[in-house]
Design a protein around this motif. Sequence first.
Motif, mmCIF file in Angstrom:
data_model
loop_
_atom_site.group_PDB
_atom_site.id
_atom_site.type_symbol
_atom_site.label_atom_id
_atom_site.label_comp_id
_atom_site.label_asym_id
_atom_site.label_seq_id
_atom_site.Cartn_x
_atom_site.Cartn_y
_atom_site.Cartn_z
ATOM 1 N N ARG A 253 0.823 -1.199 0.000
ATOM 2 C CA ARG A 253 0.000 0.000 0.000
ATOM 3 C C ARG A 253 0.865 1.260 0.000
ATOM 4 O O ARG A 253 0.580 2.228 -0.712
ATOM 5 C CB ARG A 253 -0.917 -0.002 1.230
ATOM 6 N N ARG A 254 1.958 1.263 0.773
ATOM 7 C CA ARG A 254 2.853 2.410 0.818
ATOM 8 C C ARG A 254 3.512 2.645 -0.548
ATOM 9 O O ARG A 254 3.624 3.788 -1.011
ATOM 10 C CB ARG A 254 3.920 2.170 1.890
ATOM 11 N N LEU A 257 0.936 4.181 -2.919
ATOM 12 C CA LEU A 257 0.686 5.592 -2.641
ATOM 13 C C LEU A 257 1.848 6.468 -3.117
ATOM 14 O O LEU A 257 1.647 7.574 -3.609
ATOM 15 C CB LEU A 257 0.442 5.805 -1.148
ATOM 16 N N GLN A 261 1.316 9.307 -5.803
ATOM 17 C CA GLN A 261 1.606 10.697 -5.468
ATOM 18 C C GLN A 261 2.480 11.348 -6.543
ATOM 19 O O GLN A 261 2.296 12.523 -6.884
ATOM 20 C CB GLN A 261 2.289 10.784 -4.108
ATOM 21 N N MET A 280 -4.960 13.565 -2.422
ATOM 22 C CA MET A 280 -3.731 12.924 -1.955
ATOM 23 C C MET A 280 -3.596 13.039 -0.438
ATOM 24 O O MET A 280 -3.133 12.103 0.228
ATOM 25 C CB MET A 280 -2.511 13.534 -2.646
ATOM 26 N N TYR A 283 -5.728 10.339 0.997
ATOM 27 C CA TYR A 283 -5.095 9.028 0.855
ATOM 28 C C TYR A 283 -4.042 8.814 1.940
ATOM 29 O O TYR A 283 -3.962 7.750 2.565
ATOM 30 C CB TYR A 283 -4.432 8.897 -0.517
ATOM 31 N N GLU A 284 -3.232 9.834 2.174
ATOM 32 C CA GLU A 284 -2.170 9.715 3.171
ATOM 33 C C GLU A 284 -2.760 9.598 4.578
ATOM 34 O O GLU A 284 -2.262 8.826 5.397
ATOM 35 C CB GLU A 284 -1.237 10.931 3.087
ATOM 36 N N TYR A 287 -4.014 6.128 5.130
ATOM 37 C CA TYR A 287 -2.912 5.191 5.375
ATOM 38 C C TYR A 287 -2.472 5.244 6.837
ATOM 39 O O TYR A 287 -2.275 4.205 7.480
ATOM 40 C CB TYR A 287 -1.736 5.528 4.454
#
Length: 488
Positions: A253-254, A257, A261, A280, A283-284, A287
């Motif tokens: 997942r990281r 992202l 980004q 964005m 999204y962060e 997470y």
Amino acid sequence: MCTHHHNKNYTRRDFLTKTSLGMGALSMASMLDPMGLFAKENKLQPAPLLNGGIKGIPHFPPRVKRVIYLFQSGAPSQLDLFDYKPLLNKMNGQDLPESIRGGQRLTGMTSGQASFPLAGTLFNFKQHGDSGAWMSDLMPYTSKVVDELCFIKSMYTEAINHDPAITFLQTGSQIPGRPSIGSWVSYGLGTDNKNLPEFVVLVTKGKTGGQPLYARLWGNGFLPSQHQGVQFRSGKDPVLYLTNPPGVDGILRRDQLDHLQQLEKLNHQDIGDPEILARMAQYEMAYRMQTSVPEIMDTSKEPEYIYDMYGEDSKKPGTFAANCLLARRMAEKDVKFIQLYHQGWDQHGNLPNAIKVQCKDTDQATAALITDLKQRGMLEDTLVIWGGEFGRTNYSQGQLTPDNFGRDHHPKCFTIFMAGAGIKKGITLGATDDFGYNVVQRPVHVHDFQATLMHLLGVNHEKLTFKFQGRRFRLTDVHGEVIKEILA
């Protein structure tokens, strides 16, 4: 197909045919919002800071670090809880004098009544604490903390029906589409916790009362979308779509992202749409919340005396008591605006029995939250608010019997209370007449309440604005005065 392989053999007729709608749209956009036509050139909005706030805000030192707003949806009856009226009890059953009603607007539910029989409360009132505040016996726990409370008994609003009234109180406008209070706070002040949203919403599970709640009440309106309230639910998934699907772990997942980004940065450089950055940011945050949300929602390590303080319902996820306990935990993590919604106060009939249920659900937990914050030293910088969208009539809707009646909507006066940072303790501001129908001392409009809330957070409500469709908007529209009498 490669985007470089395109047909360059366009005739003049082809060009005009394919671009006619686009040219028309550009012309229309330039007339409606010429500064917003090219997003990269739009510098009308202040630049956000790294914490998400706006440069120059707070405008002055804040008295409040965080807000917990206990919204009682449906409008609690102030006459059966806080606003003691002996004359109303004495004249029970008699018709409301026309000189008191004064031809005021009525709802369609009572406008056709031949008479308006005055309905005194069936509950006992006593004075409590050093402040001598009047409270009914429906709220024995809150009665014990009255010396921490500031009552405003002269609130009034312009809306007479639930949806516009709640929308007005939460957004500053009866018309849907404006940002909510929490969204304005998030936009202006940003966050003190990078792992949780600035604005969290908790709704009591299983309570309806006939009046629905809409997500737009905690929506961002025309503000960037990362400022909308995030609803935390009881159950396996407190925040929808937060967990990874099967086969996707944290590392994958990281990585996803990070690549996304990079693409979105290129996209933003190209077209300058601020919603790309907002997306964005969400999204962060999602997470980071994959770790922080399960931690904060797990109350199993709370000591038994805390559960005893908040009541037996505090062990049942989704109840008002459990949400009050979660609100305290979120406040400890510096969530800036925490909004609780509790439905079921719309008592047009069977009020004596229905209001008992509501008070049983909310009274102990409300008092416990205030006490808990105080014992942790957090009430010094936390503001707690309790109240609904308007009041209830002093006359019965429909037939009045010795042990049963209902009350209709009444926008001309209602009661809220506040406790904590920046607020004088143990005081009552404003008063209504002997019938509890009209404000006779220190009227407080909804916009005044909103202006005061922002003031306590260090925000000048007239200066926190956002330009949308050619006009600068603010929470209080073009109204609102800070209620200086209640400031500590």
